[in-house]
Design a protein around this motif. Sequence first.
Motif, PDB file in Angstrom:
ATOM      1  N   ALA B 124      46.322  47.588  52.105  1.00  0.00           N
ATOM      2  CA  ALA B 124      45.629  47.374  50.824  1.00  0.00           C
ATOM      3  C   ALA B 124      44.176  47.799  50.930  1.00  0.00           C
ATOM      4  N   GLN B 127      42.629  48.014  45.298  1.00  0.00           N
ATOM      5  CA  GLN B 127      42.987  47.332  44.047  1.00  0.00           C
ATOM      6  C   GLN B 127      44.255  47.902  43.422  1.00  0.00           C
ATOM      7  N   GLY B 129      47.201  46.358  43.641  1.00  0.00           N
ATOM      8  CA  GLY B 129      48.153  45.297  43.321  1.00  0.00           C
ATOM      9  C   GLY B 129      49.246  45.185  44.368  1.00  0.00           C
ATOM     10  N   SER B 133      50.524  47.831  48.086  1.00  0.00           N
ATOM     11  CA  SER B 133      49.540  47.434  49.109  1.00  0.00           C
ATOM     12  C   SER B 133      50.171  46.953  50.403  1.00  0.00           C
ATOM     13  N   TYR B 304      45.205  41.956  42.509  1.00  0.00           N
ATOM     14  CA  TYR B 304      44.522  43.118  41.943  1.00  0.00           C
ATOM     15  C   TYR B 304      43.002  42.953  41.930  1.00  0.00           C
ATOM     16  N   ALA B 305      42.526  41.794  41.442  1.00  0.00           N
ATOM     17  CA  ALA B 305      41.074  41.602  41.236  1.00  0.00           C
ATOM     18  C   ALA B 305      40.301  41.918  42.518  1.00  0.00           C
ATOM     19  N   PHE B 306      39.192  42.612  42.341  1.00  0.00           N
ATOM     20  CA  PHE B 306      38.423  43.093  43.500  1.00  0.00           C
ATOM     21  C   PHE B 306      38.049  41.967  44.451  1.00  0.00           C
ATOM     22  N   ASN B 307      37.489  40.872  43.864  1.00  0.00           N
ATOM     23  CA  ASN B 307      37.027  39.797  44.741  1.00  0.00           C
ATOM     24  C   ASN B 307      38.189  39.126  45.460  1.00  0.00           C
ATOM     25  N   GLU B 309      41.027  40.548  46.254  1.00  0.00           N
ATOM     26  CA  GLU B 309      41.558  41.436  47.277  1.00  0.00           C
ATOM     27  C   GLU B 309      40.693  41.405  48.535  1.00  0.00           C
ATOM     28  N   GLN B 310      39.391  41.373  48.350  1.00  0.00           N
ATOM     29  CA  GLN B 310      38.506  41.305  49.516  1.00  0.00           C
ATOM     30  C   GLN B 310      38.745  40.023  50.303  1.00  0.00           C
TER      31      GLN B 310
END
Lengths: 388, 330
Positions: B124, B127, B129, B133, B304-307, B309-310
């Motif tokens: 992943a 982003q 999803g 990933s 999906y959301a950037f934060n 995923e991090q």
Amino acid sequence: MPTPTTNENSAHDVHGGLPIPRRATNRPVPNAELLRGWYRELVLIREFEIRCMQAYQDKKIGGFCHVYIGQEAVAVGCVAALKPQDPLVTAYRDHGHALARGMTSRACMAEMFGRVDGCAKGKGGSMHMFDREHNLFGGHGIVGAQTPLGAGLAFATKYEDEVINNGKSSRVTLCFLGDGALNQGAFHEALNLAGLMNLPVIFVVENNGYSMGTSIHRGTTQSHDLSSKALGYGIDATVIDGMNLLEVYHGMKDVVEKCREKSRPAFVDMRCYRYKGHSMSDPRKYRTRDEEAIWEQGDPIGTFEKFILDQGAITHDQIKSVQKEVKAEVRDAVEFADNSPVPPLSDLYHDVYREPWGRYTGTSEPLMYGGAMNPPTFRATREGDGLI
Amino acid sequence: MSATQEIEFRDAIRDAMSEEMRRDKRVMLIGEEVAEYNGAYKVSRGMLDEFGPRRVIDTPISESGFAGMAIGAAMLGLRPVVEFMSWSFSLVAADPILNNAPKMLFMSGGQFGCPIVFRGNDGAGGQLGSTHSWCVEGLFSNVPGIKIVIPSTPADAKALMKTAIRDDDPVFFMESERLLGMKGDVPVGDDVLLKFGQACVRRTGTDCTLASWGRPVHFCMEAAEELAKEGISCEVIDLRTIRPLDIGSIERSVRKTSNLVIVDQSWSFGSPGSEVAAQIHQRCFDDLDNHVHRVHTEDVPAPYAFNLEQEYLPNTRKICEAVRSATYNA
């Protein structure tokens, strides 16, 4: 040579298929020696499978065991239409194909017994017959999985001939599948690729009317006309009577010739019937004994025997001696298999990798901790095994 | 050491494939968009022009079909390189790549091998999803008969790809889309190969060993830098291949540092990380000052959301926390 594969008797018409064109009638009859050789192969496969069933019941053979009885003419006729260098790949009902291709009954039986003298040293079993010498690329246990492999073998022969050797594509690949595989995604992807890439591969559907206990009508659309499956991928389709060896041979000769000449895929609806169950544990409750009896009247061996007798290609005495010879051969194969040693336990660790740690042709030095490695826990293929 | 030039990760892979294709006509590249499109991620850029459509082959979106087809071709003696646009898409080809490629040699009693390379993006970070990933090494490392290569630098990518193509066994080569644009010094010339099962020490240290592979190696390097400021000295080991696994290099390092943190991009349950932990507990039971710590992707589907995923992925913060905990500096 009446066979019940047409629509004449609808109660026993397990395929529900369109009528089968006849091809053998006006063709020259192959020479007597060839006919006698085919007869011997038919009888050998039948006898071999009967002895397999006994050995299975005696618990000499384990796992799953799918016998070929009833379909012998398909393997013998198809292989006869090929050249030895043409690759062949098949599914799990594969003993007949292996024997027709030239594997010895000893190696085939020993494999089923799980012994070192088996074609795959006892590591493959009934469903996974491989024979490099005879260009048999398995024996594959997952329904339909061999169809992309078949496309790949054809891709490779064509690539070797045309790209590497700058010549003309010269080999065709024969890929057997059952009618059950028609419903697998892998089959459709393989046909699409073969059509798209002009691969010289022949998909022969051994349409025995049943995928395990499911009749073809219950599992496959357009089951009366399977050619529609192929035409959708731009592939020519043919229907052949798989209960009649001469029909198989002449029908396949035409298909093979065209495939080789044009380097194009082909599809064959090979109508046949398996007399026994899907596997040894199948009580065949999904069909009637009457249906089986009708099909047994059109037995491929009986039909062919009558034909060659009528032709004067064989005498009654010769038939008796072939049967005697074959019985002796298979009895010997069973004895051989039974006396062959079980694989040494060390064999478990062979043939997992050709080169467990890769090829050490590197010139770059590791940055640190160089050199010393742990001994691998698995070993390379045994010495003497041929590399590709 | 020979001369080097600075190139992108993707071009290092391309150079390896091209050099091997020049060397051996049995090598060909096949996959979705590899030819006319120049590769979905431009890894095969220019290869169609050099080798033509017979050797750089576009396929339809048909993973099960073309993976199986390439395996058949490998059985007959070709050496295909198969690109999966993403390893996530290899799941629809599970049967050929897991049931055929790695078992053919064994099942045929040594008669038919499968010299094939499957390669593509793994993991992943963009982003994409949950469906796109996957870190498939968590699944595939369970299967004997496969070799798994996960390079972290352009130089390694090139050398390991060349080894993979020359290898007679099926090799799963996993690239990170996040790394493809990374530049690095790569030896010039076509004769540099790296053997499999040879880890690389990226940074030496005395207090804690960090073992990783692929993209998280870079997070480990960042964490080591940060921890150095706190007086914690980390040794970073890049495994480079999962199968074969160079457990010896980790073992030697752990005997020195007495602490191990594994950083693995796949899920924790039944993963390469759990395998390394088990083996090190067995081999270094008396050398460890603490149990082995592990930093994995969180045990949830990829968000999906950037934060999110991090937070889902292994990252520098999590690695620092794990090292502090392992070394009793928390």
